[in-house]
Scaffold this motif. Structure first.
Motif, PDB file in Angstrom:
ATOM      1  N   MET A   1      19.319 -20.263  26.756  1.00  0.00           N
ATOM      2  CA  MET A   1      19.266 -19.433  25.547  1.00  0.00           C
ATOM      3  C   MET A   1      20.855 -18.289  25.572  1.00  0.00           C
ATOM      4  N   ALA A   2      21.577 -18.215  26.202  1.00  0.00           N
ATOM      5  CA  ALA A   2      22.654 -17.537  26.476  1.00  0.00           C
ATOM      6  C   ALA A   2      23.310 -18.655  25.413  1.00  0.00           C
TER       7      ALA A   2
ATOM      8  N   VAL B   1      17.136 -12.027  39.162  1.00  0.00           N
ATOM      9  CA  VAL B   1      17.830 -10.427  38.651  1.00  0.00           C
ATOM     10  C   VAL B   1      19.289 -10.844  38.837  1.00  0.00           C
ATOM     11  N   ILE B   2      19.942 -11.768  39.700  1.00  0.00           N
ATOM     12  CA  ILE B   2      21.017 -12.043  40.007  1.00  0.00           C
ATOM     13  C   ILE B   2      21.356 -12.981  38.702  1.00  0.00           C
ATOM     14  N   THR B   3      20.268 -14.160  38.599  1.00  0.00           N
ATOM     15  CA  THR B   3      21.246 -14.952  37.697  1.00  0.00           C
ATOM     16  C   THR B   3      21.097 -14.597  36.603  1.00  0.00           C
ATOM     17  N   ALA B   4      19.727 -13.240  35.794  1.00  0.00           N
ATOM     18  CA  ALA B   4      19.999 -12.913  34.127  1.00  0.00           C
ATOM     19  C   ALA B   4      21.687 -12.638  34.498  1.00  0.00           C
ATOM     20  N   PHE B   5      22.003 -11.345  35.415  1.00  0.00           N
ATOM     21  CA  PHE B   5      22.629 -10.728  35.199  1.00  0.00           C
ATOM     22  C   PHE B   5      23.935 -11.350  35.165  1.00  0.00           C
ATOM     23  N   ALA B   6      24.433 -12.326  35.412  1.00  0.00           N
ATOM     24  CA  ALA B   6      24.985 -13.263  36.169  1.00  0.00           C
ATOM     25  C   ALA B   6      25.611 -13.837  34.454  1.00  0.00           C
ATOM     26  N   VAL B   7      24.701 -14.314  34.394  1.00  0.00           N
ATOM     27  CA  VAL B   7      24.505 -15.008  32.619  1.00  0.00           C
ATOM     28  C   VAL B   7      24.985 -13.361  31.839  1.00  0.00           C
ATOM     29  N   THR B   8      24.106 -12.825  32.151  1.00  0.00           N
ATOM     30  CA  THR B   8      24.182 -11.683  30.612  1.00  0.00           C
ATOM     31  C   THR B   8      25.755 -11.275  30.706  1.00  0.00           C
ATOM     32  N   TRP B   9      26.583 -11.187  32.319  1.00  0.00           N
ATOM     33  CA  TRP B   9      27.882 -10.505  31.936  1.00  0.00           C
ATOM     34  C   TRP B   9      28.669 -11.700  31.322  1.00  0.00           C
ATOM     35  N   LEU B  10      28.010 -13.616  31.677  1.00  0.00           N
ATOM     36  CA  LEU B  10      29.172 -14.351  31.223  1.00  0.00           C
ATOM     37  C   LEU B  10      29.236 -14.309  29.609  1.00  0.00           C
ATOM     38  N   LEU B  11      27.359 -13.796  29.039  1.00  0.00           N
ATOM     39  CA  LEU B  11      28.100 -13.872  27.708  1.00  0.00           C
ATOM     40  C   LEU B  11      28.656 -12.173  26.659  1.00  0.00           C
ATOM     41  N   ILE B  12      28.889 -10.970  27.805  1.00  0.00           N
ATOM     42  CA  ILE B  12      29.169 -10.156  27.507  1.00  0.00           C
ATOM     43  C   ILE B  12      31.292 -10.274  27.426  1.00  0.00           C
TER      44      ILE B  12
ATOM     45  N   GLY C   1      31.131 -29.711  28.563  1.00  0.00           N
ATOM     46  CA  GLY C   1      30.172 -31.167  28.111  1.00  0.00           C
ATOM     47  C   GLY C   1      28.742 -31.231  29.126  1.00  0.00           C
ATOM     48  N   ALA C   2      29.011 -30.742  30.661  1.00  0.00           N
ATOM     49  CA  ALA C   2      28.448 -30.453  31.513  1.00  0.00           C
ATOM     50  C   ALA C   2      27.200 -29.836  31.974  1.00  0.00           C
ATOM     51  N   LEU C   3      27.623 -29.045  31.126  1.00  0.00           N
ATOM     52  CA  LEU C   3      27.138 -27.693  30.595  1.00  0.00           C
ATOM     53  C   LEU C   3      25.455 -27.131  29.559  1.00  0.00           C
ATOM     54  N   PRO C   4      24.399 -27.572  30.231  1.00  0.00           N
ATOM     55  CA  PRO C   4      23.869 -27.893  29.253  1.00  0.00           C
ATOM     56  C   PRO C   4      23.554 -27.082  28.170  1.00  0.00           C
ATOM     57  N   GLY C   5      23.790 -27.313  27.142  1.00  0.00           N
ATOM     58  CA  GLY C   5      24.038 -26.158  26.045  1.00  0.00           C
ATOM     59  C   GLY C   5      24.735 -25.813  25.283  1.00  0.00           C
ATOM     60  N   ILE C   6      26.429 -26.405  25.998  1.00  0.00           N
ATOM     61  CA  ILE C   6      26.604 -26.254  25.625  1.00  0.00           C
ATOM     62  C   ILE C   6      27.851 -28.137  25.310  1.00  0.00           C
ATOM     63  N   SER C   7      27.921 -27.383  23.794  1.00  0.00           N
ATOM     64  CA  SER C   7      28.956 -28.508  23.397  1.00  0.00           C
ATOM     65  C   SER C   7      30.076 -28.971  23.162  1.00  0.00           C
ATOM     66  N   GLY C   8      30.990 -29.866  23.250  1.00  0.00           N
ATOM     67  CA  GLY C   8      32.645 -30.777  23.521  1.00  0.00           C
ATOM     68  C   GLY C   8      32.855 -29.330  21.409  1.00  0.00           C
ATOM     69  N   THR C   9      32.414 -29.622  20.913  1.00  0.00           N
ATOM     70  CA  THR C   9      32.671 -29.274  19.928  1.00  0.00           C
ATOM     71  C   THR C   9      33.098 -27.781  20.219  1.00  0.00           C
ATOM     72  N   MET C  10      31.622 -26.697  20.645  1.00  0.00           N
ATOM     73  CA  MET C  10      32.071 -25.327  21.042  1.00  0.00           C
ATOM     74  C   MET C  10      33.181 -24.808  22.256  1.00  0.00           C
TER      75      MET C  10
END
Lengths: 503, 161
Positions: free
Chosen positions: A405-406, B138-149, A37-46
């Motif tokens: 975005m992610a 570089v670090i932020t982009a790749f960390a977030v991408t790793w978590l996304l994948i 809930g605290a992470l921006p963009g992430i909802s409780g439902t998700m």
């Protein structure tokens, strides 16, 4: 009438003490919910949806305890970014930003976080206590709400949002109408494609969550540009546990707002499809309207924060009531719970209550324990979460935007999410800049399809005769309340103006 | 106060926003009507679009009144709080960059697009230390991408995404 079935209550203690495993699930569930809930963009439902695949390995009661813990944690977790960065974790925390963020900006972030936690835990506790006593009654009451009443409640909620922030009412309502229209894009009730303008990405409608993040969150992030810190005052960035505790204790000074917000939350949360996203706004509007100094709202009035947090948390109890009593989800969170029921071959509704009253009581008791444990877990969590305010804005802005975005990418699984996020960020910024009530647009967007379906059902039931409404006393009362709440601020302003002139 | 592009835009912003909403609403209704004129296809849209047009007329009337009344000197009394030209440029840059970022994912991938957007945001907001810009992007982009994948495959990790 016996409100509580004592033999079933006795049996429920057997379920509660049968195994320690369900109890072990509460703290991790709360932490997962808080973090999500605290992470921006992430909802409780998700978060709940992502946790769903874990639950088939648990027995039914353990699974429900775990998921409701996540639900409870996320309920408050959303308030943390709402207070610190004006970014509601979900629509349930929209009204929390109105006064929570101004409090943070004035250096009262510790008190605001403590106050929000207290309002949230007490709101949850009150809602489950009320549900515990009134579950049979709630089931009967909600059954009486038809499509007309549903549509009135939803439109009332959007109108309230348009009006409650003051300023330009007509711009606020236009934003709400715009949201409602955008919310209906895609397949129409008769199966035709509408408003897609040839884009296949819009067949399922606008991706609501990315649009919501864009309008409410990233637009505000843009405005933070060129500030060094979210909180400009150096001294105010200090995280103080005693001040958080002070904020927590201060909630009892707002007991009137707290109890009103909790009751509004229970009532609105019990209405399927409306839930916490409207409850926090209706409660906020009610608090503002009844306050002798309504102009202080939106500028850091603690009553606004308490009203929102108490209502969005207590709506959880109301939604659970509808879920257990009718088998209908009150919102996204309870929809996931309903899916968990189905995964364990359990169907919620009147039959479930009749046959498994002991389980229902056990669930409600475990929920009350969760809300008490949230006090401890939440206080510890705030200590970690407030690190966010020590980050420089220029580092925070791109990081949060990329995370959002992610999140948008993950929700839609294709580029629709990121593109929707970017477009609605610009729309959100324009709306905020020219006083077009972005929150009204978001709630309109969320409720567009729901309101339209209620319009269609109402027309089908009435055969197109307006006199049908006269046969529905609840709808008439709701319409009267709606009209009064529309006209009252105008009459109030006129009376004040006259009073000032006389003086 | 001398009027520049941003202050001029601000004066007409509310009016232009209302016009845009009305235009989108009418276009939506027209497209829906052309798709099907059956009652249940437009039963909800017609009243909503009528309300939108009605409100737009009111807003245009009020906004025009305010814009025509106000001289450029007291623009700030009737319009949004003015921001400095520097801040306006940063906001415009961040928003424009964000749109480019979203549309460029298709061509360069999420990781590369994210890294470029972070670097651009840092630079436009005044960060001039190259090492910070490079490492952070570089670090932020790749960390977030790793978590996304990988996060989506493991529910426990996905929770923290």
């Amino acid at each position: 009438m016996n409100f509580i079935d004592f033999p079933a209550l006795h049996d429920s203690f057997g379920i509660l003490t049968q195994s320690y495993i369900p109890w072990l699930m509460i703290v991790p569930g709360l932490l997962i919910g808080l973090a999500g809930g605290a992470l921006p963009g992430i909802s409780g439902t998700m978060i709940l949806a992502l946790m769903l695949p874990v639950t088939p390995y648990m027995d039914f009661f353990t699974a429900i305890v775990f998921l409701t813990s996540v639900f409870t944690g996320a309920g408050y977790g959303g308030a943390v970014p709402a207070i610190l960065v004006n970014m509601p974790g979900s629509t349930a925390a929209v009204a929390t930003t109105f006064d929570g963020f101004p409090m943070a900006r004035s250096g009262k972030h510790n008190e605001a976080l403590g106050l929000g936690l207290a309002a949230s835990t007490i709101g949850t506790l009150i809602s489950y206590l009320v549900l515990f006593v009134l579950i049979n009654f709630v089931a009967k009451a909600v059954l009486k709400l038809g499509p007309v009443e549903m549509a009135v409640v939803a439109i009332w909620g959007i109108s309230m949002i348009a009006m409650l922030r003051g300023g330009n009412v007509e711009r606020g309502i236009l934003a709400g109408v715009f949201g409602l229209l955008i919310g209906t894009i895609g397949i129409s009730p008769i199966g035709r494609m509408r408003g897609t303008f040839g884009l296949p990405e819009l067949i399922d409608g606008v991706a609501v969550v990315p649009a919501m993040i864009g309008i409410l969150a990233t637009a505000e992030l843009f405005n933070l540009a060129r500030s060094k810190y979210i909180i400009d005052n150096d001294a105010a960035r200090i995280v103080s546990f005693p001040l958080i505790l002070k904020g927590f204790r201060d909630v009892f000074g707002y007991w009137r707002t707290l109890s009103r917000g909790s009751l509004i939350g229970i009532f609105v949360g019990a209405i399927p499809g409306v839930g916490a996203s409207v409850a926090n706004l209706v409660s906020y509007a009610a608090a503002r309207r009844s306050d002798p100094d309504p102009n202080s709202y939106g500028k850091g009035n603690p009553n606004g924060l308490v009203a929102s947090e108490a209502a969005n948390s207590s709506s959880e109890g109301g939604a659970m009531g509808t879920l257990l009593a009718l088998g209908l989800p009150g919102g996204g969170g309870t929809a996931v719970l309903l899916a968990a029921f189905a995964m364990h071959n359990v169907t919620g509704g009147p039959r479930f209550i009749a046959d498994h009253k002991d389980t229902v009581y056990a669930i409600l008791i475990s929920n009350m324990v969760q809300s008490l444990l949230l006090i401890v877990v939440g206080l510890l969590f705030i200590r970690m979460a407030v690190v966010i305010i020590k980050i420089q804005v220029r580092h925070l802005v791109p990081t949060v935007i990329v995370i959002a975005m992610a999140g948008s990418y993950a929700i839609t699984g294709n580029l629709t999410g990121p593109i929707t996020l970017a477009i609605f960020s610009v729309i959100g910024w324009v709306f905020a800049r020219y006083d077009y009530a972005p929150a009204a647009a978001v709630v309109g967007l969320l409720l567009g399809r729901f309101v339209e379906s209620q319009f269609v059902f109402s027309h089908q039931l009435s055969g197109g005769k307006l006199s049908f409404i006269l046969e529905r006393p609840i709808a008439l009362i709701m319409i009267a309340i709606f009209l009064i709440s529309l006209v009252y601020p105008w009459i109030n302003a006129r009376m004040r103006c006259r009073k000032t002139n006389e003086e | 106060m001398k009027e520049n592009f941003f202050t001029k835009l601000d004066r007409w912003g509310a009016l232009l926003t209302a016009l845009a909403i009305a235009a989108i609403s009418i276009a939506y209704l027209t497209q829906s009507y052309l798709a099907s004129s059956k009652l249940y296809n437009i039963i909800f849209l017609v009243p909503m679009v009528l309300i939108a047009v009605f409100l737009t007329v009111i807003i245009i009337g009020r906004s025009l009144k305010m814009v025509l009344k106000s001289s450029s000197a007291d623009v700030t009394n009737n319009n949004p709080t003015p921001t400095s030209d520097g801040k306006n440029l940063v906001i415009a840059g961040l928003m424009g960059g964000f749109l480019v970022y979203a549309f460029s994912i298709r061509y360069v991938g999420f990781d590369v697009a994210s890294a470029f957007y972070i670097a651009f945001s840092l630079w436009i907001q005044g960060e001039r230390r190259i090492i910070v810009i490079v490492l952070m992007s570089v670090i932020t982009a790749f960390a977030v991408t790793w978590l996304l994948i990988h996060g989506a495959r493991v529910p426990a990790i996905a929770t923290f995404l």
